[in-house]
Design a protein around this motif. Sequence first.
Motif, PDB file in Angstrom:
ATOM      1  N   PHE A  28       0.831  -1.210   0.000  1.00 37.87           N
ATOM      2  CA  PHE A  28       0.000   0.000   0.000  1.00 37.87           C
ATOM      3  C   PHE A  28       0.861   1.253   0.000  1.00 37.87           C
ATOM      4  CE2 PHE A  28      -3.527  -2.527   2.212  1.00 37.87           C
ATOM      5  CZ  PHE A  28      -4.213  -2.718   1.029  1.00 37.87           C
ATOM      6  N   ASN A  29       1.948   1.236   0.773  1.00 34.49           N
ATOM      7  CA  ASN A  29       2.853   2.388   0.800  1.00 34.49           C
ATOM      8  C   ASN A  29       3.509   2.610  -0.555  1.00 34.49           C
ATOM      9  OD1 ASN A  29       2.308   2.997   3.476  1.00 34.49           O
ATOM     10  ND2 ASN A  29       3.956   1.719   4.241  1.00 34.49           N
ATOM     11  N   ALA A  30       3.792   1.535  -1.269  1.00 39.68           N
ATOM     12  CA  ALA A  30       4.364   1.674  -2.609  1.00 39.68           C
ATOM     13  C   ALA A  30       3.392   2.388  -3.538  1.00 39.68           C
ATOM     14  CB  ALA A  30       4.726   0.297  -3.170  1.00 39.68           C
ATOM     15  N   LEU A  31       2.095   2.127  -3.353  1.00 39.93           N
ATOM     16  CA  LEU A  31       1.087   2.801  -4.182  1.00 39.93           C
ATOM     17  C   LEU A  31       1.147   4.311  -4.015  1.00 39.93           C
ATOM     18  CD1 LEU A  31      -2.090   0.598  -3.633  1.00 39.93           C
ATOM     19  CD2 LEU A  31      -0.690   0.736  -5.685  1.00 39.93           C
ATOM     20  N   ASP A  32       1.459   4.754  -2.801  1.00 41.47           N
ATOM     21  CA  ASP A  32       1.525   6.192  -2.525  1.00 41.47           C
ATOM     22  C   ASP A  32       2.723   6.855  -3.185  1.00 41.47           C
ATOM     23  OD1 ASP A  32      -0.752   6.009  -0.965  1.00 41.47           O
ATOM     24  OD2 ASP A  32       0.369   5.809   0.917  1.00 41.47           O
ATOM     25  N   GLU A  33       3.753   6.071  -3.476  1.00 43.65           N
ATOM     26  CA  GLU A  33       5.003   6.623  -3.989  1.00 43.65           C
ATOM     27  C   GLU A  33       5.185   6.486  -5.493  1.00 43.65           C
ATOM     28  OE1 GLU A  33       6.994   8.363  -2.015  1.00 43.65           O
ATOM     29  OE2 GLU A  33       5.677   7.917  -0.323  1.00 43.65           O
ATOM     30  N   LEU A  34       4.412   5.605  -6.117  1.00 45.76           N
ATOM     31  CA  LEU A  34       4.644   5.277  -7.520  1.00 45.76           C
ATOM     32  C   LEU A  34       3.492   5.690  -8.409  1.00 45.76           C
ATOM     33  CD1 LEU A  34       5.941   1.658  -7.014  1.00 45.76           C
ATOM     34  CD2 LEU A  34       7.316   3.661  -7.551  1.00 45.76           C
ATOM     35  N   SER A  35       3.835   5.935  -9.637  1.00 45.86           N
ATOM     36  CA  SER A  35       2.825   6.151 -10.663  1.00 45.86           C
ATOM     37  C   SER A  35       2.394   4.797 -11.205  1.00 45.86           C
ATOM     38  CB  SER A  35       3.408   7.002 -11.790  1.00 45.86           C
ATOM     39  OG  SER A  35       2.552   6.987 -12.901  1.00 45.86           O
ATOM     40  N   LEU A  36       1.120   4.629 -11.403  1.00 45.15           N
ATOM     41  CA  LEU A  36       0.626   3.386 -11.978  1.00 45.15           C
ATOM     42  C   LEU A  36       0.818   3.355 -13.491  1.00 45.15           C
ATOM     43  CD1 LEU A  36      -2.683   2.995  -9.953  1.00 45.15           C
ATOM     44  CD2 LEU A  36      -0.462   1.969  -9.501  1.00 45.15           C
ATOM     45  N   ASP A  37       1.326   4.445 -14.040  1.00 39.95           N
ATOM     46  CA  ASP A  37       1.524   4.535 -15.483  1.00 39.95           C
ATOM     47  C   ASP A  37       2.625   3.612 -15.986  1.00 39.95           C
ATOM     48  OD1 ASP A  37      -0.469   6.460 -15.591  1.00 39.95           O
ATOM     49  OD2 ASP A  37       0.955   8.118 -15.408  1.00 39.95           O
ATOM     50  N   ASP A  38       3.620   3.346 -15.158  1.00 44.06           N
ATOM     51  CA  ASP A  38       4.730   2.477 -15.561  1.00 44.06           C
ATOM     52  C   ASP A  38       4.522   1.108 -14.923  1.00 44.06           C
ATOM     53  OD1 ASP A  38       7.111   1.141 -16.088  1.00 44.06           O
ATOM     54  OD2 ASP A  38       8.323   2.949 -15.818  1.00 44.06           O
ATOM     55  N   ASP A  44       7.628  -4.359 -10.200  1.00 45.44           N
ATOM     56  CA  ASP A  44       8.867  -4.564  -9.456  1.00 45.44           C
ATOM     57  C   ASP A  44       8.737  -4.103  -8.003  1.00 45.44           C
ATOM     58  OD1 ASP A  44      10.051  -5.606 -11.726  1.00 45.44           O
ATOM     59  OD2 ASP A  44      11.177  -3.775 -12.195  1.00 45.44           O
ATOM     60  N   ALA A  45       8.065  -2.967  -7.796  1.00 44.08           N
ATOM     61  CA  ALA A  45       7.895  -2.446  -6.437  1.00 44.08           C
ATOM     62  C   ALA A  45       7.043  -3.388  -5.598  1.00 44.08           C
ATOM     63  CB  ALA A  45       7.267  -1.057  -6.488  1.00 44.08           C
ATOM     64  N   LEU A  46       5.955  -3.874  -6.174  1.00 40.00           N
ATOM     65  CA  LEU A  46       5.118  -4.817  -5.431  1.00 40.00           C
ATOM     66  C   LEU A  46       5.870  -6.123  -5.170  1.00 40.00           C
ATOM     67  CD1 LEU A  46       1.501  -4.497  -6.838  1.00 40.00           C
ATOM     68  CD2 LEU A  46       2.481  -3.506  -4.777  1.00 40.00           C
ATOM     69  N   ARG A  47       6.649  -6.568  -6.144  1.00 38.93           N
ATOM     70  CA  ARG A  47       7.437  -7.787  -5.959  1.00 38.93           C
ATOM     71  C   ARG A  47       8.384  -7.625  -4.779  1.00 38.93           C
ATOM     72  NH1 ARG A  47      10.442  -7.902 -10.306  1.00 38.93           N
ATOM     73  NH2 ARG A  47       8.921  -8.887 -11.675  1.00 38.93           N
ATOM     74  N   SER A  48       9.031  -6.485  -4.688  1.00 39.11           N
ATOM     75  CA  SER A  48       9.984  -6.283  -3.587  1.00 39.11           C
ATOM     76  C   SER A  48       9.279  -6.234  -2.238  1.00 39.11           C
ATOM     77  CB  SER A  48      10.817  -5.020  -3.812  1.00 39.11           C
ATOM     78  OG  SER A  48      10.011  -3.869  -3.673  1.00 39.11           O
ATOM     79  N   ALA A  49       8.017  -5.805  -2.227  1.00 39.94           N
ATOM     80  CA  ALA A  49       7.265  -5.755  -0.971  1.00 39.94           C
ATOM     81  C   ALA A  49       6.660  -7.103  -0.600  1.00 39.94           C
ATOM     82  CB  ALA A  49       6.151  -4.703  -1.071  1.00 39.94           C
ATOM     83  N   LEU A  50       6.287  -7.908  -1.590  1.00 40.78           N
ATOM     84  CA  LEU A  50       5.479  -9.091  -1.328  1.00 40.78           C
ATOM     85  C   LEU A  50       6.214 -10.420  -1.440  1.00 40.78           C
ATOM     86  CD1 LEU A  50       2.262  -7.984  -3.252  1.00 40.78           C
ATOM     87  CD2 LEU A  50       2.696  -7.854  -0.782  1.00 40.78           C
TER      88      LEU A  50
END
Length: 65
Positions: A28-38, A44-50
């Motif tokens: 969820f925190n990654a969602l706040d920091e990243l654009s969903l456009d890429d 990759d961000a979700l993979r690193s979190a999950l």
Amino acid sequence: MQKKILEFTNLLRKSGIRVSVADGIDAFNALDELSLDDREVFQDALRSALVKRGDEIPTYDELFE
């Protein structure tokens, strides 16, 4: 989008990937920091979190698609 993340973490769990509540919060925190456009950066961000083990990456990638 948070609902989709919850559904995805549940899918990962059903597939044998251990995802903790803290891992979900990190996603969820990654969602706040990243654009969903890429999509690649988002994946990759979700993979690193999950995902915590290298042998779980192929399952994660398959389910992400």
